[in-house]
Design a protein around this motif. Structure first.
Motif, PDB file in Angstrom:
ATOM      1  N   ARG A 166       1.864   0.227 -11.283  1.00  0.00           N
ATOM      2  CA  ARG A 166       0.703   0.846 -11.895  1.00  0.00           C
ATOM      3  C   ARG A 166       1.078   1.528 -13.213  1.00  0.00           C
ATOM      4  O   ARG A 166       2.229   1.916 -13.419  1.00  0.00           O
ATOM      5  CB  ARG A 166       0.099   1.881 -10.949  1.00  0.00           C
ATOM      6  CG  ARG A 166      -0.219   1.358  -9.550  1.00  0.00           C
ATOM      7  CD  ARG A 166      -1.351   0.375  -9.549  1.00  0.00           C
ATOM      8  NE  ARG A 166      -1.764   0.038  -8.193  1.00  0.00           N
ATOM      9  CZ  ARG A 166      -2.605  -0.941  -7.889  1.00  0.00           C
ATOM     10  NH1 ARG A 166      -3.109  -1.690  -8.871  1.00  0.00           N
ATOM     11  NH2 ARG A 166      -2.938  -1.188  -6.647  1.00  0.00           N
ATOM     12  N   ARG A 198      -5.644   2.515 -11.318  1.00  0.00           N
ATOM     13  CA  ARG A 198      -5.841   1.373 -10.424  1.00  0.00           C
ATOM     14  C   ARG A 198      -5.428   0.051 -11.048  1.00  0.00           C
ATOM     15  O   ARG A 198      -5.374  -0.976 -10.354  1.00  0.00           O
ATOM     16  CB  ARG A 198      -7.313   1.294 -10.000  1.00  0.00           C
ATOM     17  CG  ARG A 198      -7.806   2.550  -9.287  1.00  0.00           C
ATOM     18  CD  ARG A 198      -9.305   2.519  -9.108  1.00  0.00           C
ATOM     19  NE  ARG A 198      -9.806   3.739  -8.471  1.00  0.00           N
ATOM     20  CZ  ARG A 198     -11.096   4.059  -8.357  1.00  0.00           C
ATOM     21  NH1 ARG A 198     -12.014   3.236  -8.832  1.00  0.00           N
ATOM     22  NH2 ARG A 198     -11.459   5.187  -7.780  1.00  0.00           N
ATOM     23  N   THR A 218       4.654   5.576  -5.357  1.00  0.00           N
ATOM     24  CA  THR A 218       4.936   5.532  -6.789  1.00  0.00           C
ATOM     25  C   THR A 218       3.886   6.287  -7.601  1.00  0.00           C
ATOM     26  O   THR A 218       4.226   6.929  -8.609  1.00  0.00           O
ATOM     27  CB  THR A 218       5.017   4.081  -7.297  1.00  0.00           C
ATOM     28  OG1 THR A 218       3.825   3.364  -6.913  1.00  0.00           O
ATOM     29  CG2 THR A 218       6.233   3.379  -6.721  1.00  0.00           C
ATOM     30  N   THR A 219       2.626   6.251  -7.175  1.00  0.00           N
ATOM     31  CA  THR A 219       1.594   7.010  -7.884  1.00  0.00           C
ATOM     32  C   THR A 219       1.820   8.502  -7.746  1.00  0.00           C
ATOM     33  O   THR A 219       1.655   9.265  -8.700  1.00  0.00           O
ATOM     34  CB  THR A 219       0.197   6.637  -7.351  1.00  0.00           C
ATOM     35  OG1 THR A 219      -0.003   5.220  -7.481  1.00  0.00           O
ATOM     36  CG2 THR A 219      -0.894   7.351  -8.141  1.00  0.00           C
ATOM     37  N   ARG A 249       0.836  -1.208   0.000  1.00  0.00           N
ATOM     38  CA  ARG A 249       0.000   0.000   0.000  1.00  0.00           C
ATOM     39  C   ARG A 249       0.868   1.254   0.000  1.00  0.00           C
ATOM     40  O   ARG A 249       0.605   2.207  -0.750  1.00  0.00           O
ATOM     41  CB  ARG A 249      -0.914  -0.014   1.228  1.00  0.00           C
ATOM     42  CG  ARG A 249      -1.843   1.191   1.316  1.00  0.00           C
ATOM     43  CD  ARG A 249      -2.719   1.102   2.543  1.00  0.00           C
ATOM     44  NE  ARG A 249      -3.595   2.268   2.646  1.00  0.00           N
ATOM     45  CZ  ARG A 249      -4.427   2.494   3.659  1.00  0.00           C
ATOM     46  NH1 ARG A 249      -4.496   1.607   4.660  1.00  0.00           N
ATOM     47  NH2 ARG A 249      -5.180   3.569   3.680  1.00  0.00           N
ATOM     48  N   THR A 256       3.178  -7.466 -11.340  1.00  0.00           N
ATOM     49  CA  THR A 256       3.102  -7.776  -9.916  1.00  0.00           C
ATOM     50  C   THR A 256       4.375  -8.501  -9.486  1.00  0.00           C
ATOM     51  O   THR A 256       4.763  -9.503 -10.088  1.00  0.00           O
ATOM     52  CB  THR A 256       1.882  -8.658  -9.601  1.00  0.00           C
ATOM     53  OG1 THR A 256       0.693  -7.993 -10.020  1.00  0.00           O
ATOM     54  CG2 THR A 256       1.794  -8.925  -8.101  1.00  0.00           C
ATOM     55  N   THR A 294      -3.083  -2.844 -12.880  1.00  0.00           N
ATOM     56  CA  THR A 294      -1.767  -3.398 -12.554  1.00  0.00           C
ATOM     57  C   THR A 294      -1.112  -3.927 -13.825  1.00  0.00           C
ATOM     58  O   THR A 294      -1.691  -4.743 -14.540  1.00  0.00           O
ATOM     59  CB  THR A 294      -1.897  -4.534 -11.528  1.00  0.00           C
ATOM     60  OG1 THR A 294      -2.481  -4.015 -10.327  1.00  0.00           O
ATOM     61  CG2 THR A 294      -0.533  -5.115 -11.209  1.00  0.00           C
ATOM     62  N   ASN A 309       2.566   1.617  -3.444  1.00  0.00           N
ATOM     63  CA  ASN A 309       1.656   2.095  -4.479  1.00  0.00           C
ATOM     64  C   ASN A 309       1.345   3.581  -4.296  1.00  0.00           C
ATOM     65  O   ASN A 309       1.254   4.333  -5.275  1.00  0.00           O
ATOM     66  CB  ASN A 309       0.359   1.286  -4.449  1.00  0.00           C
ATOM     67  CG  ASN A 309       0.565  -0.153  -4.894  1.00  0.00           C
ATOM     68  OD1 ASN A 309       1.498  -0.456  -5.641  1.00  0.00           O
ATOM     69  ND2 ASN A 309      -0.290  -1.047  -4.423  1.00  0.00           N
ATOM     70  N   ARG A 310       1.205   4.007  -3.046  1.00  0.00           N
ATOM     71  CA  ARG A 310       0.905   5.413  -2.787  1.00  0.00           C
ATOM     72  C   ARG A 310       2.071   6.302  -3.215  1.00  0.00           C
ATOM     73  O   ARG A 310       1.869   7.343  -3.851  1.00  0.00           O
ATOM     74  CB  ARG A 310       0.603   5.623  -1.298  1.00  0.00           C
ATOM     75  CG  ARG A 310       0.140   7.041  -0.973  1.00  0.00           C
ATOM     76  CD  ARG A 310      -0.004   7.263   0.519  1.00  0.00           C
ATOM     77  NE  ARG A 310      -1.035   6.412   1.078  1.00  0.00           N
ATOM     78  CZ  ARG A 310      -0.826   5.474   1.985  1.00  0.00           C
ATOM     79  NH1 ARG A 310       0.420   5.242   2.431  1.00  0.00           N
ATOM     80  NH2 ARG A 310      -1.806   4.757   2.453  1.00  0.00           N
TER      81      ARG A 310
END
Length: 343
Positions: free
Chosen positions: A174, A162, A46-47, A40, A167, A164, A43-44
């Motif tokens: 993303r 959102r 890198t976005t 989490r 993985t 992918t 992802n936060r």
């Protein structure tokens, strides 16, 4: 020893030190904050870095020429709102057309900046400080207190952030971050292996010498601003995809974040040295510190801005002291060789 100096440049020392700082920050925050080293958090970060990093690529091109673009935050906000409004009015617009529209609008704004700086000979900091306000006012008037909402946009816009692509264990790559990585690779190649890239470095190192040598200084500076605007426009599309809900204050503060990422990433504020890869590392470190300190110490957004300012000051100081010392160290063998030849 001399061959080691030839293989590693001072700018690479900064990039290696940034990687080390990122690893240390991850270890410290992972030790102090429960579940910080998680998918989490990855992802936060890198976005968020995808947007700031895209703007930082364009900012790097401009700073390499001894200029700066303070209008990029307003360009991001305007393109995000404008493209969102067009998609809301025309839901069947193809994704490629929406991206092209964002890039073209951003490029037009960058062109306006570049013409004033390159041909009007107005200092870049004055020009872009003015267009920062002008572009923001255009957005405010265009928005007219209306908000672009997620419900008004085609579903693919928000789903893009959102999805992918890859993985690795629990960690997902993303599309937004992948787009920025591709842009970094492209412009790293441009700076290192094209005539345009070499011209950017030459102009930043010594504008008068570059002009005397017959290099197209004005055209190159103009191109740097246009590319910066285009990348900021693309970042505006990424901003729209990430947040969905866009208001007239969209993109505020990104100009400070992009400058901080560039300076922390080792791009010399006096031009002539630096890489887009370093700028991406700078953006990653800044976002990592901001999110880590927010969760660890509960600092406010005001303290986060203060942290950005402190990092800029420290980076500029290290450029003038540490990198200056390293460049003299690298130059020392050449000086000794020349002295020996004279004898």
């Amino acid at each position: 020893m001399n061959s080691w100096r030839q293989r590693i440049r001072p700018e690479q020392i900064r990039e290696l030190s940034l990687v080390g700082l990122i690893v240390i920050a991850l270890l410290v925050f992972g030790w102090q904050i429960e579940n910080f080293l998680s998918a989490r958090t990855f992802n936060r970060i890198t976005t968020s870095v995808a947007i700031v990093g895209m703007v930082a690529i364009g900012q790097t091109l401009v700073v390499l020429t001894r200029n700066i673009d303070l209008s990029v935050g307003s360009i991001v906000g305007f393109t995000a709102y404008f493209v969102g409004a067009q998609l809301a009015a025309n839901p069947t617009m193809p994704p490629a057309a929406a991206v092209a529209l964002a890039v073209l609008v951003g490029g037009a704004m960058g062109l306006f900046n570049g013409v004033i700086v390159a041909y009007g000979r107005v200092p870049a900091i004055i020009t872009t400080l003015g267009t920062l306000a002008i572009y923001r006012m255009l957005l405010i008037n265009y928005a007219n207190a209306r908000t672009i909402t997620v419900d008004s946009l085609p579903s693919w816009v928000v789903e893009l952030s959102r999805q992918t692509l890859l993985t690795i264990g629990d960690f997902a790559v993303r599309p937004l971050f992948a787009i920025t990585i591709i842009a970094v690779i492209v412009f790293q190649f441009v700076l290192g292996y094209t005539i345009f890239g070499r011209r950017l470095y030459a102009i930043g190192s010594n504008p008068e010498a570059a002009r005397f040598a017959g290099l197209p200084v004005q055209q190159t500076v103009l191109a740097a601003f246009v590319l910066c605007g285009m990348l900021a426009g693309l970042a505006g599309f990424l901003f729209l995809s990430r947040f969905g809900n866009i208001t007239a204050v969209a993109g505020q503060g990104i100009e400070l974040e992009s400058v901080a990422a560039v300076v922390v990433g080792g791009v010399n504020t006096f031009g002539g040295s630096g890489t887009v890869f370093g700028a991406l590392l700078g953006a990653f470190l800044i976002d990592l510190l901001g999110q880590g300190l927010l969760r660890w110490l509960g600092i406010s957004e005001f303290w986060r801005d203060a942290l950005l300012g402190l990092l800029i000051l420290l980076a500029v100081a290290s450029d003038s002291v540490i990198l200056g010392w390293l460049r003299r160290l690298w130059a020392a063998p050449a000086v000794r060789v020349e002295a020996g030849n004279e004898r």
